[in-house]
Structure formats: structure tokens, C-alpha cells
Design an enzyme around this catalytic site. Structure first.
Site, PDB file in Angstrom:
ATOM      1  N   ASN A   9      66.697  62.870  53.577  1.00  0.00           N
ATOM      2  CA  ASN A   9      65.838  61.937  52.834  1.00  0.00           C
ATOM      3  C   ASN A   9      65.987  62.272  51.361  1.00  0.00           C
ATOM      4  OD1 ASN A   9      63.842  60.433  51.656  1.00  0.00           O
ATOM      5  ND2 ASN A   9      62.130  61.480  52.659  1.00  0.00           N
ATOM      6  N   LYS A  11      64.862  60.786  48.846  1.00  0.00           N
ATOM      7  CA  LYS A  11      63.706  60.366  48.031  1.00  0.00           C
ATOM      8  C   LYS A  11      64.211  59.657  46.752  1.00  0.00           C
ATOM      9  CE  LYS A  11      61.128  64.015  50.242  1.00  0.00           C
ATOM     10  NZ  LYS A  11      60.084  65.015  50.208  1.00  0.00           N
ATOM     11  N   HIS A  97      56.120  58.240  55.940  1.00  0.00           N
ATOM     12  CA  HIS A  97      56.264  59.497  55.199  1.00  0.00           C
ATOM     13  C   HIS A  97      54.970  59.798  54.448  1.00  0.00           C
ATOM     14  CE1 HIS A  97      57.708  62.582  52.503  1.00  0.00           C
ATOM     15  NE2 HIS A  97      58.752  62.709  53.311  1.00  0.00           N
ATOM     16  N   GLU A  99      54.416  60.926  51.625  1.00  0.00           N
ATOM     17  CA  GLU A  99      54.379  60.471  50.220  1.00  0.00           C
ATOM     18  C   GLU A  99      53.994  59.004  50.138  1.00  0.00           C
ATOM     19  OE1 GLU A  99      58.306  61.870  49.319  1.00  0.00           O
ATOM     20  OE2 GLU A  99      57.602  63.935  49.561  1.00  0.00           O
ATOM     21  N   GLU A 169      56.310  66.452  59.984  1.00  0.00           N
ATOM     22  CA  GLU A 169      56.431  67.011  58.642  1.00  0.00           C
ATOM     23  C   GLU A 169      55.056  67.474  58.157  1.00  0.00           C
ATOM     24  OE1 GLU A 169      60.197  65.354  56.568  1.00  0.00           O
ATOM     25  OE2 GLU A 169      58.519  64.067  56.055  1.00  0.00           O
ATOM     26  N   GLY A 175      58.450  70.140  50.157  1.00  0.00           N
ATOM     27  CA  GLY A 175      58.756  70.417  48.752  1.00  0.00           C
ATOM     28  C   GLY A 175      58.080  71.654  48.192  1.00  0.00           C
ATOM     29  N   SER A 215      60.649  71.754  53.710  1.00  0.00           N
ATOM     30  CA  SER A 215      61.337  72.954  53.203  1.00  0.00           C
ATOM     31  C   SER A 215      62.326  73.528  54.213  1.00  0.00           C
ATOM     32  CB  SER A 215      60.322  74.015  52.768  1.00  0.00           C
ATOM     33  OG  SER A 215      59.533  73.523  51.711  1.00  0.00           O
TER      34      SER A 215
HETATM   35  P1  13P Z   1      61.701  68.934  51.555  1.00  0.00           P
HETATM   36  O1  13P Z   1      62.813  69.293  52.486  1.00  0.00           O
HETATM   37  O2  13P Z   1      62.139  68.795  50.132  1.00  0.00           O
HETATM   38  O3  13P Z   1      60.535  69.870  51.728  1.00  0.00           O
HETATM   39  O4  13P Z   1      61.192  67.482  51.986  1.00  0.00           O
HETATM   40  C1  13P Z   1      60.976  67.213  53.319  1.00  0.00           C
HETATM   41  C2  13P Z   1      60.730  65.763  53.475  1.00  0.00           C
HETATM   42  O5  13P Z   1      59.740  65.238  52.992  1.00  0.00           O
HETATM   43  C3  13P Z   1      61.729  64.976  54.198  1.00  0.00           C
HETATM   44  O6  13P Z   1      61.252  63.694  54.465  1.00  0.00           O
END
Ligand code: 13P
Length: 252
Positions: A9, A11, A97, A99, A169, A175, A215
Site C-alpha cells: 500500500n 499510500k 483502511h 486512515e 491492521e 507507521g 510496521s
Molecule cells: P506501515 O507498514 O507503514 O506501518 O503501514 C501499514 C499499512 O497501513 C498498510 O495498509
């Protein structure tokens, strides 16, 4: 046997040149490697989807969008429909997600609509679930994830559900560099699979791919993926560098 998946992903990252280079490197790797039961998906920003779907022909790369509209078509400026994505050769779409739940106020009902819209267009949802830190600290993580699945996925008939990928997740791991321990991941994945057994029966539950995200990187992927109910990863930051992403794919 269910498919293992490593999905990147991206982003809201990378410019056109960087995106092009990353896709080229992944494609080159896939063309020189025979993978055993691992599907590789890249989920670039929408403007680079065509770049990815062009490159994803005649190899083992699949392409996912990061979002799609819950509406069919019409006056929704800035939105992208499932039909558009399907017509570009997009195979998957991340839905739910954290976010998007947090910054774009996407709620259970809207996510259920997006799931329906994806399936209607032959796009497999990668449905994200996961608790925030205060919920885990209060011991409510199982309850939270159960509700997310019940409210946005469990209306599906088995035939449709068989096209869904789930990604656990934990929001506190996204992150932050704080990865869930392999035990925490396995515990939640096993819990999710049990919910699927209760709702859809053993066969469908066994066939459902459940990814871990948060992560996950080249250092910890092997240990996470070694768990019986962790069928791969949804990778954020570590999917932006081809060496690291490839090394995660090789963790199986
Ligand atoms: P990170 O791997 O940067 O922690 O993000 C995970 C994520 O949100 C994948 O959708």
C-alpha cells in the site's frame, strides 16, 4: 489451499518516475522468479494505476486501488468508481483502511457499500480491520474487530465472500515502527478465522486469506508469516523500496 499474499500500500507517496521505477523493479523480480503460492499486489495512488496495470500483464503482478467510491457513477467530483477501476484492469481495492476511517469519516455503512460496489465490478476487496491503542489497552480489541467485520462484510453471501481478502491492521502499529508481536498477530488472526468459521463454515474460512499490516518489514516478515493464520502482509512504508518489498515477498 488459501493463497498467501504480499500487498504494497503505497499510500500518498512517490512521483511518476519513482512509481515507474518501483513497478519496473518488482516486475523484473517476478519475471525472473517462480513464486510458490504467493500473490503479489501493488496498490499505487490512483494516478499511477494505469502504469501498474500496463506492466502487470503476462506476469504474476496484481494491481489494487487504495479506495473507490461507494456510488455507481454521476456527479461526485474527484471520485473514482468501481466500474472505472475494473475497466483499467484493477483486480483489488483496499477498503476500510484506518486512515480512511479516521481522516475521511468512512463508517461501517459506507464501507459495506464500497465492498458491494467492488464485488459488483469483479474487484476483490482487501478489507482492513483493527483496533486503536486505547481499545487494545482496554481489552476491547476482539470486540472492535468483530464489529467491523459484522457491520461491513457479514451481509455477504458465501459466493461473494469468497472473493474477499481480510487485512488485520492494528492502528497502533501502522507507521509507528511498533509491530504486533507474532503472538498478538496470530491470536487476532485465529480469532478472525473462528468468526469466519461460525459465519461461513470451515471450508470458506480455511480458504480466506488474512493479511497482517502495521510496521511489517524485511526484518520481521518471516516471523509474522510463519504463523498458521497469518497469510501474508499489507505493507506500507516498506513497500516503497523495491529491495525491501522483494525481500518481504521472499520471506515465505
Ligand atoms: P506501515 O507498514 O507503514 O506501518 O503501514 C501499514 C499499512 O497501513 C498498510 O495498509
Amino acid at each position: 489451499m488459501r493463497t498467501n499474499i504480499v500487498a504494497g500500500n503505497w499510500k500518498m507517496n512517490l512521483n511518476f518516475e519513482e512509481a515507474d521505477e518501483l513497478i519496473n523493479n518488482i516486475v523484473e523480480f517476478l519475471e525472473n522468479e517462480t513464486l510458490e503460492n504467493v500473490g503479489v499486489i501493488v496498490c499505487p495512488p490512483a494516478v499511477y494505476l494505469e502504469l501498474a496495470t500496463d506492466q502487470a500483464q503476462d506476469n504474476d503482478l496484481f494491481v489494487g486501488a487504495q479506495n473507490m467510491s461507494n456510488h455507481e457513477s454521476g456527479a461526485y467530483t474527484g471520485e473514482i468508481s468501481g466500474r472505472m477501476l475494473a475497466s483499467m484492469g484493477v483486480n483489488y481495492c483496499i477498503i476500510g483502511h484506518s486512515e480512511r476511517r479516521k481522516y475521511f469519516n468512512e463508517n461501517h455503512e459506507m464501507l459495506a457499500e464500497k465492498v458491494n460496489m467492488a464485488l459488483k465490478n469483479d474487484i476483490s476487496p482487501i478489507f482492513c480491520c483493527g483496533e486503536v491503542l486505547p481499545e487494545r489497552e482496554a481489552g476491547k480489541h476482539f470486540e472492535v474487530v468483530k464489529k467491523q467485520l459484522e457491520e461491513s462484510l457479514f451481509h455477504l453471501q458465501p459466493g461473494d465472500f469468497s472473493n474477499v481478502v481480510i487485512a488485520y491492521e492494528p492502528v497502533w502499529a501502522i507507521g509507528t515502527g511498533v509491530t504486533a508481536t507474532p503472538e498478538q498477530a496470530q491470536e487476532m488472526h485465529a480469532f478472525i478465522r473462528k468468526l469466519l468459521v461460525d459465519k461461513y463454515g470451515h471450508d470458506l474460512a480455511d480458504e480466506t486469506t488474512i493479511l497482517y499490516g502495521g510496521s511489517c518489514n524485511a526484518k520481521n516478515a518471516k516471523e509474522l508469516f510463519a504463523n498458521p493464520d497469518v497469510d501474508g502482509g499489507l505493507i506500507g512504508g516498506a513497500s516503497l523500496k523495491s529491495d525491501e518489498f522483494i525481500s518481504i515477498i521472499q520471506s515465505f
